[in-house]
Design a protein around this motif. Structure first.
Motif, PDB file in Angstrom:
ATOM      1  N   LEU A  71       0.805  -1.223   0.000  1.00 31.32           N
ATOM      2  CA  LEU A  71       0.000   0.000   0.000  1.00 31.32           C
ATOM      3  C   LEU A  71       0.839   1.275   0.000  1.00 31.32           C
ATOM      4  O   LEU A  71       0.292   2.370  -0.021  1.00 31.32           O
ATOM      5  CB  LEU A  71      -0.933   0.008   1.214  1.00 31.32           C
ATOM      6  CG  LEU A  71      -1.935  -1.146   1.281  1.00 31.32           C
ATOM      7  CD1 LEU A  71      -2.662  -1.147   2.617  1.00 31.32           C
ATOM      8  CD2 LEU A  71      -2.917  -1.049   0.128  1.00 31.32           C
ATOM      9  N   GLY A  72       2.160   1.155   0.033  1.00 32.27           N
ATOM     10  CA  GLY A  72       3.021   2.331   0.060  1.00 32.27           C
ATOM     11  C   GLY A  72       4.420   2.010  -0.397  1.00 32.27           C
ATOM     12  O   GLY A  72       4.770   0.849  -0.621  1.00 32.27           O
ATOM     13  N   SER A  73       5.239   3.049  -0.505  1.00 29.15           N
ATOM     14  CA  SER A  73       6.605   2.892  -1.017  1.00 29.15           C
ATOM     15  C   SER A  73       7.627   2.628   0.086  1.00 29.15           C
ATOM     16  O   SER A  73       8.738   2.203  -0.195  1.00 29.15           O
ATOM     17  CB  SER A  73       7.013   4.144  -1.787  1.00 29.15           C
ATOM     18  OG  SER A  73       7.032   5.253  -0.904  1.00 29.15           O
ATOM     19  N   ALA A  94       8.508  -5.404   0.829  1.00 31.93           N
ATOM     20  CA  ALA A  94       7.672  -5.968   1.898  1.00 31.93           C
ATOM     21  C   ALA A  94       8.505  -6.589   3.008  1.00 31.93           C
ATOM     22  O   ALA A  94       8.091  -6.609   4.161  1.00 31.93           O
ATOM     23  CB  ALA A  94       6.707  -6.996   1.317  1.00 31.93           C
ATOM     24  N   ASP A  95       9.704  -7.097   2.658  1.00 35.69           N
ATOM     25  CA  ASP A  95      10.553  -7.717   3.690  1.00 35.69           C
ATOM     26  C   ASP A  95      11.576  -6.746   4.276  1.00 35.69           C
ATOM     27  O   ASP A  95      12.465  -7.157   5.016  1.00 35.69           O
ATOM     28  CB  ASP A  95      11.238  -8.967   3.154  1.00 35.69           C
ATOM     29  CG  ASP A  95      12.184  -8.679   2.010  1.00 35.69           C
ATOM     30  OD1 ASP A  95      12.364  -7.509   1.647  1.00 35.69           O
ATOM     31  OD2 ASP A  95      12.769  -9.650   1.479  1.00 35.69           O
ATOM     32  N   GLY A  96      11.490  -5.435   3.935  1.00 30.99           N
ATOM     33  CA  GLY A  96      12.327  -4.416   4.556  1.00 30.99           C
ATOM     34  C   GLY A  96      13.580  -4.028   3.795  1.00 30.99           C
ATOM     35  O   GLY A  96      14.308  -3.145   4.248  1.00 30.99           O
ATOM     36  N   ALA A  97      13.866  -4.648   2.653  1.00 30.87           N
ATOM     37  CA  ALA A  97      15.044  -4.261   1.870  1.00 30.87           C
ATOM     38  C   ALA A  97      14.835  -2.851   1.318  1.00 30.87           C
ATOM     39  O   ALA A  97      13.733  -2.488   0.927  1.00 30.87           O
ATOM     40  CB  ALA A  97      15.277  -5.244   0.730  1.00 30.87           C
ATOM     41  N   LYS A  98      15.920  -2.047   1.302  1.00 29.67           N
ATOM     42  CA  LYS A  98      15.827  -0.664   0.844  1.00 29.67           C
ATOM     43  C   LYS A  98      16.581  -0.468  -0.455  1.00 29.67           C
ATOM     44  O   LYS A  98      17.546  -1.180  -0.742  1.00 29.67           O
ATOM     45  CB  LYS A  98      16.421   0.286   1.881  1.00 29.67           C
ATOM     46  CG  LYS A  98      15.571   0.514   3.083  1.00 29.67           C
ATOM     47  CD  LYS A  98      16.197   1.594   3.952  1.00 29.67           C
ATOM     48  CE  LYS A  98      15.329   1.871   5.154  1.00 29.67           C
ATOM     49  NZ  LYS A  98      15.860   2.952   5.971  1.00 29.67           N
ATOM     50  N   GLU A 146       6.897   1.309 -13.361  1.00 33.73           N
ATOM     51  CA  GLU A 146       7.182   1.443 -11.936  1.00 33.73           C
ATOM     52  C   GLU A 146       8.271   0.479 -11.508  1.00 33.73           C
ATOM     53  O   GLU A 146       8.273  -0.692 -11.909  1.00 33.73           O
ATOM     54  CB  GLU A 146       5.915   1.196 -11.128  1.00 33.73           C
ATOM     55  CG  GLU A 146       4.824   2.198 -11.431  1.00 33.73           C
ATOM     56  CD  GLU A 146       3.528   1.905 -10.708  1.00 33.73           C
ATOM     57  OE1 GLU A 146       3.360   0.789 -10.173  1.00 33.73           O
ATOM     58  OE2 GLU A 146       2.677   2.799 -10.687  1.00 33.73           O
ATOM     59  N   GLN A 147       9.166   0.982 -10.680  1.00 32.27           N
ATOM     60  CA  GLN A 147      10.267   0.165 -10.175  1.00 32.27           C
ATOM     61  C   GLN A 147       9.976  -0.195  -8.725  1.00 32.27           C
ATOM     62  O   GLN A 147       9.507   0.641  -7.950  1.00 32.27           O
ATOM     63  CB  GLN A 147      11.567   0.956 -10.277  1.00 32.27           C
ATOM     64  CG  GLN A 147      12.807   0.138 -10.144  1.00 32.27           C
ATOM     65  CD  GLN A 147      14.031   0.958 -10.490  1.00 32.27           C
ATOM     66  OE1 GLN A 147      14.185   2.081 -10.030  1.00 32.27           O
ATOM     67  NE2 GLN A 147      14.888   0.406 -11.309  1.00 32.27           N
ATOM     68  N   SER A 148      10.253  -1.434  -8.363  1.00 31.27           N
ATOM     69  CA  SER A 148      10.049  -1.865  -6.978  1.00 31.27           C
ATOM     70  C   SER A 148      11.318  -2.532  -6.466  1.00 31.27           C
ATOM     71  O   SER A 148      12.126  -3.057  -7.233  1.00 31.27           O
ATOM     72  CB  SER A 148       8.865  -2.836  -6.879  1.00 31.27           C
ATOM     73  OG  SER A 148       9.101  -3.981  -7.658  1.00 31.27           O
ATOM     74  N   ILE A 149      11.466  -2.481  -5.170  1.00 32.90           N
ATOM     75  CA  ILE A 149      12.595  -3.132  -4.509  1.00 32.90           C
ATOM     76  C   ILE A 149      12.144  -4.544  -4.150  1.00 32.90           C
ATOM     77  O   ILE A 149      11.147  -4.730  -3.460  1.00 32.90           O
ATOM     78  CB  ILE A 149      13.016  -2.352  -3.243  1.00 32.90           C
ATOM     79  CG1 ILE A 149      13.262  -0.877  -3.576  1.00 32.90           C
ATOM     80  CG2 ILE A 149      14.224  -2.999  -2.587  1.00 32.90           C
ATOM     81  CD1 ILE A 149      14.261  -0.627  -4.681  1.00 32.90           C
ATOM     82  N   GLU A 150      12.861  -5.534  -4.651  1.00 29.84           N
ATOM     83  CA  GLU A 150      12.488  -6.937  -4.423  1.00 29.84           C
ATOM     84  C   GLU A 150      13.323  -7.596  -3.336  1.00 29.84           C
ATOM     85  O   GLU A 150      12.942  -8.620  -2.791  1.00 29.84           O
ATOM     86  CB  GLU A 150      12.631  -7.727  -5.729  1.00 29.84           C
ATOM     87  CG  GLU A 150      11.745  -7.207  -6.848  1.00 29.84           C
ATOM     88  CD  GLU A 150      10.275  -7.353  -6.534  1.00 29.84           C
ATOM     89  OE1 GLU A 150       9.857  -8.441  -6.111  1.00 29.84           O
ATOM     90  OE2 GLU A 150       9.548  -6.354  -6.711  1.00 29.84           O
ATOM     91  N   GLY A 151      14.473  -7.036  -3.055  1.00 32.31           N
ATOM     92  CA  GLY A 151      15.371  -7.580  -2.044  1.00 32.31           C
ATOM     93  C   GLY A 151      16.640  -6.752  -2.044  1.00 32.31           C
ATOM     94  O   GLY A 151      16.760  -5.792  -2.807  1.00 32.31           O
ATOM     95  N   PRO A 152      17.627  -7.115  -1.219  1.00 32.10           N
ATOM     96  CA  PRO A 152      18.878  -6.348  -1.174  1.00 32.10           C
ATOM     97  C   PRO A 152      19.540  -6.314  -2.565  1.00 32.10           C
ATOM     98  O   PRO A 152      19.917  -7.348  -3.111  1.00 32.10           O
ATOM     99  CB  PRO A 152      19.736  -7.106  -0.168  1.00 32.10           C
ATOM    100  CG  PRO A 152      18.753  -7.874   0.656  1.00 32.10           C
ATOM    101  CD  PRO A 152      17.616  -8.209  -0.261  1.00 32.10           C
ATOM    102  N   GLY A 153      19.640  -5.116  -3.149  1.00 29.80           N
ATOM    103  CA  GLY A 153      20.272  -4.955  -4.458  1.00 29.80           C
ATOM    104  C   GLY A 153      19.474  -5.465  -5.639  1.00 29.80           C
ATOM    105  O   GLY A 153      19.976  -5.515  -6.759  1.00 29.80           O
TER     106      GLY A 153
END
Length: 179
Positions: free
Chosen positions: A68-70, A106-110, A141-148
């Motif tokens: 629901l958010g970035s 969702a798992d906290g990776a930035k 749209e780009q999303s973060i899926e995990g570290p790097g």
């Protein structure tokens, strides 16, 4: 989304905010809030061409763990233009970019996420208080899926719709619509 817009010292400067309620199955909730500043660079309500760039601060109010958010604050730039083709036909064009330097998965990776958007609409002014719309939107749209690890999702929509205005003697105008 609930959006409010107000002139600031005249019609050239506008401030607005948008509070979205989103549904990402199975969750429904508050999305990221937008605080917007728009400057009327060219034209006005009577001009054949109008350009009004907008800059927005995105506040991370939505829960990124639920989609629901970035997960972090962002900055959005939009370049809209409107063209009056005839007294009954207007087109609107828009290009935008959004940068979220510290988006979270969702798992906290930035990571840094960059989104792009293009939009175009035809507005048939059937009456002064009733319009028929055909809107097209493309986004990347780009999303973060995990570290790097980042992923890019592209989508395109064509949406017919209509909107109508309730004009009050006080000058207040309420414009609901469906698409």
């Amino acid at each position: 989304a609930f959006t409010q817009e107000w002139p600031v010292g005249g019609l050239k400067h506008q401030f607005s905010y948008a509070v979205p309620i989103q549904r990402v199955k199975p969750d429904t909730g508050l999305g990221d809030i937008q605080l917007n500043y728009r400057y009327q660079l060219l034209g006005d309500g009577d001009a054949p061409i109008a350009v009004a760039p907008r800059v927005s601060l995105l506040l991370p109010a939505g829960d990124e763990r639920k989609g629901l958010g970035s997960g972090g604050p962002g900055l959005e730039l939009q370049l809209p233009a409107s063209v009056v083709h005839s007294p009954r036909l207007v087109t609107h064009w828009n290009a935008g970019v959004t940068v979220t330097p510290s988006a979270r998965s969702a798992d906290g990776a930035k990571g840094r996420a960059t989104d792009y958007s293009l939009g175009q609409s035809f507005v048939w002014l059937l009456r002064s208080d009733f319009n028929v719309l055909l809107e097209t939107v493309w986004s990347s749209e780009q999303s973060i899926e995990g570290p790097g690890v980042r992923a890019r999702n592209r989508s395109a929509f064509v949406s017919p719709g209509m909107r109508w205005a309730f004009n009050f003697e006080s000058g207040l105008q309420i414009v609901p619509g469906v698409a």
